[in-house]
Structure formats: structure tokens, C-alpha cells
Design a protein around this motif. Structure first.
Motif, PDB file in Angstrom:
ATOM      1  N   ALA A  11       0.833  -1.206   0.000  1.00  0.00           N
ATOM      2  CA  ALA A  11       0.000   0.000   0.000  1.00  0.00           C
ATOM      3  C   ALA A  11       0.868   1.257   0.000  1.00  0.00           C
ATOM      4  O   ALA A  11       0.548   2.252  -0.667  1.00  0.00           O
ATOM      5  CB  ALA A  11      -0.931  -0.008   1.216  1.00  0.00           C
ATOM      6  N   MET A  12       1.974   1.228   0.750  1.00  0.00           N
ATOM      7  CA  MET A  12       2.898   2.365   0.743  1.00  0.00           C
ATOM      8  C   MET A  12       3.493   2.557  -0.645  1.00  0.00           C
ATOM      9  O   MET A  12       3.634   3.693  -1.119  1.00  0.00           O
ATOM     10  CB  MET A  12       4.010   2.137   1.767  1.00  0.00           C
ATOM     11  N   GLU A  13       3.822   1.451  -1.306  1.00  0.00           N
ATOM     12  CA  GLU A  13       4.393   1.555  -2.651  1.00  0.00           C
ATOM     13  C   GLU A  13       3.378   2.130  -3.633  1.00  0.00           C
ATOM     14  O   GLU A  13       3.743   2.898  -4.537  1.00  0.00           O
ATOM     15  CB  GLU A  13       4.870   0.182  -3.123  1.00  0.00           C
ATOM     16  N   GLU A  14       2.116   1.785  -3.465  1.00  0.00           N
ATOM     17  CA  GLU A  14       1.074   2.359  -4.330  1.00  0.00           C
ATOM     18  C   GLU A  14       1.002   3.880  -4.158  1.00  0.00           C
ATOM     19  O   GLU A  14       0.883   4.622  -5.130  1.00  0.00           O
ATOM     20  CB  GLU A  14      -0.277   1.731  -4.003  1.00  0.00           C
ATOM     21  N   ARG A  15       1.059   4.338  -2.897  1.00  0.00           N
ATOM     22  CA  ARG A  15       1.030   5.782  -2.654  1.00  0.00           C
ATOM     23  C   ARG A  15       2.256   6.459  -3.263  1.00  0.00           C
ATOM     24  O   ARG A  15       2.176   7.551  -3.817  1.00  0.00           O
ATOM     25  CB  ARG A  15       0.994   6.073  -1.147  1.00  0.00           C
ATOM     26  N   LEU A  16       3.393   5.804  -3.149  1.00  0.00           N
ATOM     27  CA  LEU A  16       4.624   6.357  -3.701  1.00  0.00           C
ATOM     28  C   LEU A  16       4.545   6.439  -5.222  1.00  0.00           C
ATOM     29  O   LEU A  16       4.940   7.452  -5.823  1.00  0.00           O
ATOM     30  CB  LEU A  16       5.808   5.483  -3.279  1.00  0.00           C
ATOM     31  N   THR A  17       3.997   5.416  -5.847  1.00  0.00           N
ATOM     32  CA  THR A  17       3.826   5.422  -7.309  1.00  0.00           C
ATOM     33  C   THR A  17       2.875   6.535  -7.731  1.00  0.00           C
ATOM     34  O   THR A  17       3.127   7.244  -8.715  1.00  0.00           O
ATOM     35  CB  THR A  17       3.295   4.061  -7.793  1.00  0.00           C
ATOM     36  N   ASP A  18       1.782   6.700  -6.992  1.00  0.00           N
ATOM     37  CA  ASP A  18       0.839   7.777  -7.290  1.00  0.00           C
ATOM     38  C   ASP A  18       1.522   9.134  -7.169  1.00  0.00           C
ATOM     39  O   ASP A  18       1.327  10.024  -8.007  1.00  0.00           O
ATOM     40  CB  ASP A  18      -0.360   7.720  -6.340  1.00  0.00           C
ATOM     41  N   MET A  19       2.318   9.310  -6.131  1.00  0.00           N
ATOM     42  CA  MET A  19       2.998  10.576  -5.905  1.00  0.00           C
ATOM     43  C   MET A  19       3.973  10.876  -7.045  1.00  0.00           C
ATOM     44  O   MET A  19       4.075  12.009  -7.513  1.00  0.00           O
ATOM     45  CB  MET A  19       3.725  10.536  -4.561  1.00  0.00           C
ATOM     46  N   GLN A  20       4.682   9.857  -7.496  1.00  0.00           N
ATOM     47  CA  GLN A  20       5.654  10.043  -8.572  1.00  0.00           C
ATOM     48  C   GLN A  20       4.984  10.363  -9.899  1.00  0.00           C
ATOM     49  O   GLN A  20       5.590  11.009 -10.760  1.00  0.00           O
ATOM     50  CB  GLN A  20       6.517   8.778  -8.714  1.00  0.00           C
ATOM     51  N   SER A  21       3.730   9.940 -10.052  1.00  0.00           N
ATOM     52  CA  SER A  21       3.035  10.141 -11.326  1.00  0.00           C
ATOM     53  C   SER A  21       2.293  11.468 -11.395  1.00  0.00           C
ATOM     54  O   SER A  21       1.851  11.876 -12.467  1.00  0.00           O
ATOM     55  CB  SER A  21       2.046   8.999 -11.572  1.00  0.00           C
ATOM     56  N   ARG A  29       0.657  19.576  -7.194  1.00  0.00           N
ATOM     57  CA  ARG A  29      -0.752  19.305  -6.952  1.00  0.00           C
ATOM     58  C   ARG A  29      -1.007  18.880  -5.518  1.00  0.00           C
ATOM     59  O   ARG A  29      -0.188  18.222  -4.881  1.00  0.00           O
ATOM     60  CB  ARG A  29      -1.255  18.216  -7.900  1.00  0.00           C
ATOM     61  N   ARG A  30      -2.181  19.282  -5.003  1.00  0.00           N
ATOM     62  CA  ARG A  30      -2.555  18.923  -3.646  1.00  0.00           C
ATOM     63  C   ARG A  30      -2.667  17.409  -3.485  1.00  0.00           C
ATOM     64  O   ARG A  30      -2.366  16.856  -2.427  1.00  0.00           O
ATOM     65  CB  ARG A  30      -3.881  19.600  -3.285  1.00  0.00           C
ATOM     66  N   ASP A  31      -3.093  16.696  -4.539  1.00  0.00           N
ATOM     67  CA  ASP A  31      -3.190  15.242  -4.472  1.00  0.00           C
ATOM     68  C   ASP A  31      -1.827  14.613  -4.214  1.00  0.00           C
ATOM     69  O   ASP A  31      -1.718  13.597  -3.527  1.00  0.00           O
ATOM     70  CB  ASP A  31      -3.774  14.677  -5.770  1.00  0.00           C
ATOM     71  N   CYS A  32      -0.786  15.212  -4.761  1.00  0.00           N
ATOM     72  CA  CYS A  32       0.564  14.708  -4.548  1.00  0.00           C
ATOM     73  C   CYS A  32       0.930  14.820  -3.071  1.00  0.00           C
ATOM     74  O   CYS A  32       1.511  13.901  -2.483  1.00  0.00           O
ATOM     75  CB  CYS A  32       1.556  15.488  -5.407  1.00  0.00           C
ATOM     76  N   HIS A  33       0.563  15.949  -2.460  1.00  0.00           N
ATOM     77  CA  HIS A  33       0.831  16.118  -1.030  1.00  0.00           C
ATOM     78  C   HIS A  33       0.070  15.091  -0.212  1.00  0.00           C
ATOM     79  O   HIS A  33       0.603  14.510   0.736  1.00  0.00           O
ATOM     80  CB  HIS A  33       0.442  17.527  -0.585  1.00  0.00           C
ATOM     81  N   GLN A  34      -1.191  14.818  -0.571  1.00  0.00           N
ATOM     82  CA  GLN A  34      -1.986  13.857   0.185  1.00  0.00           C
ATOM     83  C   GLN A  34      -1.407  12.455   0.074  1.00  0.00           C
ATOM     84  O   GLN A  34      -1.378  11.701   1.053  1.00  0.00           O
ATOM     85  CB  GLN A  34      -3.441  13.865  -0.292  1.00  0.00           C
ATOM     86  N   ASP A  35      -0.920  12.099  -1.124  1.00  0.00           N
ATOM     87  CA  ASP A  35      -0.258  10.806  -1.291  1.00  0.00           C
ATOM     88  C   ASP A  35       0.946  10.706  -0.361  1.00  0.00           C
ATOM     89  O   ASP A  35       1.216   9.657   0.235  1.00  0.00           O
ATOM     90  CB  ASP A  35       0.213  10.623  -2.744  1.00  0.00           C
ATOM     91  N   HIS A  36       1.672  11.818  -0.233  1.00  0.00           N
ATOM     92  CA  HIS A  36       2.858  11.852   0.605  1.00  0.00           C
ATOM     93  C   HIS A  36       2.493  11.623   2.077  1.00  0.00           C
ATOM     94  O   HIS A  36       3.147  10.844   2.787  1.00  0.00           O
ATOM     95  CB  HIS A  36       3.557  13.199   0.419  1.00  0.00           C
ATOM     96  N   VAL A  37       1.448  12.300   2.541  1.00  0.00           N
ATOM     97  CA  VAL A  37       0.998  12.110   3.922  1.00  0.00           C
ATOM     98  C   VAL A  37       0.525  10.677   4.136  1.00  0.00           C
ATOM     99  O   VAL A  37       0.889  10.028   5.135  1.00  0.00           O
ATOM    100  CB  VAL A  37      -0.121  13.111   4.265  1.00  0.00           C
ATOM    101  N   ASP A  38      -0.281  10.160   3.213  1.00  0.00           N
ATOM    102  CA  ASP A  38      -0.792   8.792   3.342  1.00  0.00           C
ATOM    103  C   ASP A  38       0.355   7.784   3.422  1.00  0.00           C
ATOM    104  O   ASP A  38       0.296   6.818   4.189  1.00  0.00           O
ATOM    105  CB  ASP A  38      -1.697   8.445   2.158  1.00  0.00           C
ATOM    106  N   PHE A  39       1.376   8.008   2.626  1.00  0.00           N
ATOM    107  CA  PHE A  39       2.541   7.115   2.622  1.00  0.00           C
ATOM    108  C   PHE A  39       3.143   7.006   4.019  1.00  0.00           C
ATOM    109  O   PHE A  39       3.484   5.917   4.490  1.00  0.00           O
ATOM    110  CB  PHE A  39       3.578   7.652   1.632  1.00  0.00           C
ATOM    111  N   HIS A  40       3.245   8.143   4.709  1.00  0.00           N
ATOM    112  CA  HIS A  40       3.930   8.156   5.998  1.00  0.00           C
ATOM    113  C   HIS A  40       3.045   7.724   7.167  1.00  0.00           C
ATOM    114  O   HIS A  40       3.579   7.367   8.223  1.00  0.00           O
ATOM    115  CB  HIS A  40       4.513   9.539   6.270  1.00  0.00           C
ATOM    116  N   ILE A  41       1.747   7.749   7.007  1.00  0.00           N
ATOM    117  CA  ILE A  41       0.903   7.327   8.129  1.00  0.00           C
ATOM    118  C   ILE A  41       0.467   5.868   8.008  1.00  0.00           C
ATOM    119  O   ILE A  41      -0.047   5.296   8.966  1.00  0.00           O
ATOM    120  CB  ILE A  41      -0.345   8.224   8.290  1.00  0.00           C
ATOM    121  N   LEU A  42       0.707   5.251   6.858  1.00  0.00           N
ATOM    122  CA  LEU A  42       0.310   3.853   6.704  1.00  0.00           C
ATOM    123  C   LEU A  42       0.977   2.930   7.724  1.00  0.00           C
ATOM    124  O   LEU A  42       0.326   2.023   8.259  1.00  0.00           O
ATOM    125  CB  LEU A  42       0.605   3.366   5.280  1.00  0.00           C
ATOM    126  N   PRO A  43       2.277   3.098   8.052  1.00  0.00           N
ATOM    127  CA  PRO A  43       2.872   2.181   9.039  1.00  0.00           C
ATOM    128  C   PRO A  43       2.260   2.280  10.424  1.00  0.00           C
ATOM    129  O   PRO A  43       2.533   1.446  11.278  1.00  0.00           O
ATOM    130  CB  PRO A  43       4.346   2.631   9.071  1.00  0.00           C
TER     131      PRO A  43
END
Length: 260
Positions: free
Chosen positions: A99-109, A114-128
Motif C-alpha cells: 500500500a505504501m508503494e502504491e502511494r509512492l507510485t501515485d505521488m511520482q506520477s 498538486r494537492r493530491d501529490c501532497h496527500q499521497d505523501h501524507v498517506d505514505f507516511h501514516i500507513l505504518p
């Protein structure tokens, strides 16, 4: 109403409406070409998000940014999250890592502004946080949410630095290898860069205190002026060295542990 809320939200986070600025309904009605009822509802939604403040006899203002609070929140994350990642690395599930890798892939794409990129970044760090347990996990989540406005304001005004993504890649790689010590180091470097970059962007003359004490508490020595002011890039040295560790080159804080 949804469009009015979204437009006002973007104006605040994008710096078009500044922290502390008083908002008059008539001016907003004319600027946004909306009715009074949808505007009031949009302002109520923004107040619930903490983006505006409404006070009797003072009207509505854009909520100010409390840098002292932001510094303490980053200091709290520095004390809390990296040590937990050290423990989590050996037991975190493959599903969470995927799931973290999916968020990272979304962020890279996404475009880096974009605000969505920031949200992907936050989601990546709170998943653990799922591994931390309900109380500690919620504490990490609440801290990120309280920092969210400052982070959104910062990243909406500038391009997401490439090194932020590189740090996220390094963190995920360390967790995949079940290397808790390297995951801890990468996250510490990430938090220090984010804290100093965001706070100095708002106030270049900010005098740091809680963040420096938190860093010292986890064995990180940071090169600062006696009054707590900083001039990036700061040299930081960790009390312990790590085998086969190559720090990511960043703009705000340099991990000098391996180069001194």
C-alpha cells in the motif's frame, strides 16, 4: 457549495488569501460570483478544517500559522515515529508495504505541485501506523493532521522537492529489507528537512528550540547558531554510524555522519 469551498480552500492554501487576512462576505460574493448561503456553508466547512477562524464582532479571518506549535509537533514526531519504525520494520506486513508503494507510485506520477501529490505523501507516511497499535497510531495520525495545513500551504506554493520522493523511496527500501535502523535514519532525516524547510519558508529568521532539543534527545547533533537560528544546509551528525548506508542529498539538512 462544493465548488465554492474548493475555490476558497485553494485560495488559502495557494497564498492568494494570506494568514490573518480578514474576509468579508460581500467581497467574496463578488469575487467568487456566488450566493450568500453557499458562501456561509463553505466558510463553515473551512472553519471545521481549521483554515479560517470566526469570532464574534471580528468576522472571519484566515487562520494564522503558529510556527512554535509546528516546531513542537515536528519535534514530537521525531521523538516518536522513527523509533517505532525501527521496531515495525521486522513485523510490518507485506500488504502495508504494498500500500505504501502504491502511494509512492501515485505521488511520482502526479505533478509535484498538486494537492493530491501532497496527500499521497501524507498517506505514505501514516500507513505504518497500523503496526504501532491504536493509541500510538492515532497519536501519529493526529500529529500529521495538525501539521497538514502548514504542509499544504507550503507545498501548494512550491514544487515538491525531488529529494522528498528520494527519501520516501529510501524509506520503503529499508522497510522492504527489514532494516529498522536505516528506516529510522531516513525518517529522521526526512522530518528534519521538512520541519526546517517549511518553517523557514514562513519565517526565515525563526529561532529553533524544541526541534533542536528533540534532535539532541535522539542523538542528533545539529550545527546551528547560539541563538537557535539556522542557515541551510545544516550539518547534522548522528551518534551511530550505519553499515552500507548512503544518505540522500537534501537541501536543508545534510547527514554528515559518514563524511566527517
Amino acid at each position: 457549495m462544493a465548488q465554492t469551498h474548493e475555490r476558497l480552500r485553494d485560495m488559502i492554501l495557494g497564498g492568494e488569501l494570506l494568514p490573518g487576512q480578514r474576509l468579508t462576505q460581500q467581497e467574496l460574493i463578488e469575487t467568487l460570483d456566488v450566493g450568500r448561503t453557499p458562501l456561509r456553508e463553505a466558510l463553515r466547512m473551512l472553519e471545521a478544517e481549521g483554515l479560517v477562524t470566526s469570532k464574534a464582532n471580528r468576522g472571519v479571518t484566515v487562520t494564522g500559522i503558529d510556527l512554535a506549535e509546528a516546531e513542537e509537533l515536528y519535534g514530537m514526531l521525531l521523538l516518536l515515529q522513527p523509533p517505532l519504525l525501527t521496531l515495525a520494520a521486522s513485523e510490518i506486513s507485506d500488504a502495508t508495504l504494498d500500500a505504501m508503494e502504491e502511494r509512492l507510485t501515485d505521488m511520482q506520477s502526479r505533478p509535484p505541485t498538486r494537492r493530491d501529490c501532497h496527500q499521497d505523501h501524507v498517506d505514505f507516511h501514516i500507513l505504518p501506523k497500523e503496526w504501532f497499535g491504536p493509541i500510538l497510531g492515532q497519536l501519529v495520525l493526529d500529529t500529521y493532521q495538525r501539521l497538514g495545513r502548514l504542509q499544504r500551504f507550503y507545498y501548494n506554493r512550491r514544487r515538491l522537492p525531488d529529494y522528498i520522493v528520494e527519501l520516501d523511496v529510501a524509506l520503503l527500501e529499508a522497510l522492504r529489507r527489514r532494516d529498522g535502523q536505516q528506516a529510522k535514519r531516513v525518517q529522521e532525516l526526512h522530518l528534519l528537512n521538512s520541519a526546517i524547510g517549511l518553517i523557514l519558508d514562513v519565517d526565515p529568521w525563526h529561532r529553533f528550540g524544541p526541534l533542536l532539543r528533540a534532535a539532541a534527545g535522539v542523538g542528533i547533533k545539529m550545527q546551528t547558531a547560539p541563538d537557535g537560528s539556522v542557515t541551510p544546509p545544516l550539518k547534522a551528525t548522528w551518534a551511530n554510524t550505519l553499515d552500507e548506508y548512503q544518505p540522500v542529498n537534501t537541501e536543508m539538512v545534510i547527514d554528515a555522519t559518514c563524511t566527517d
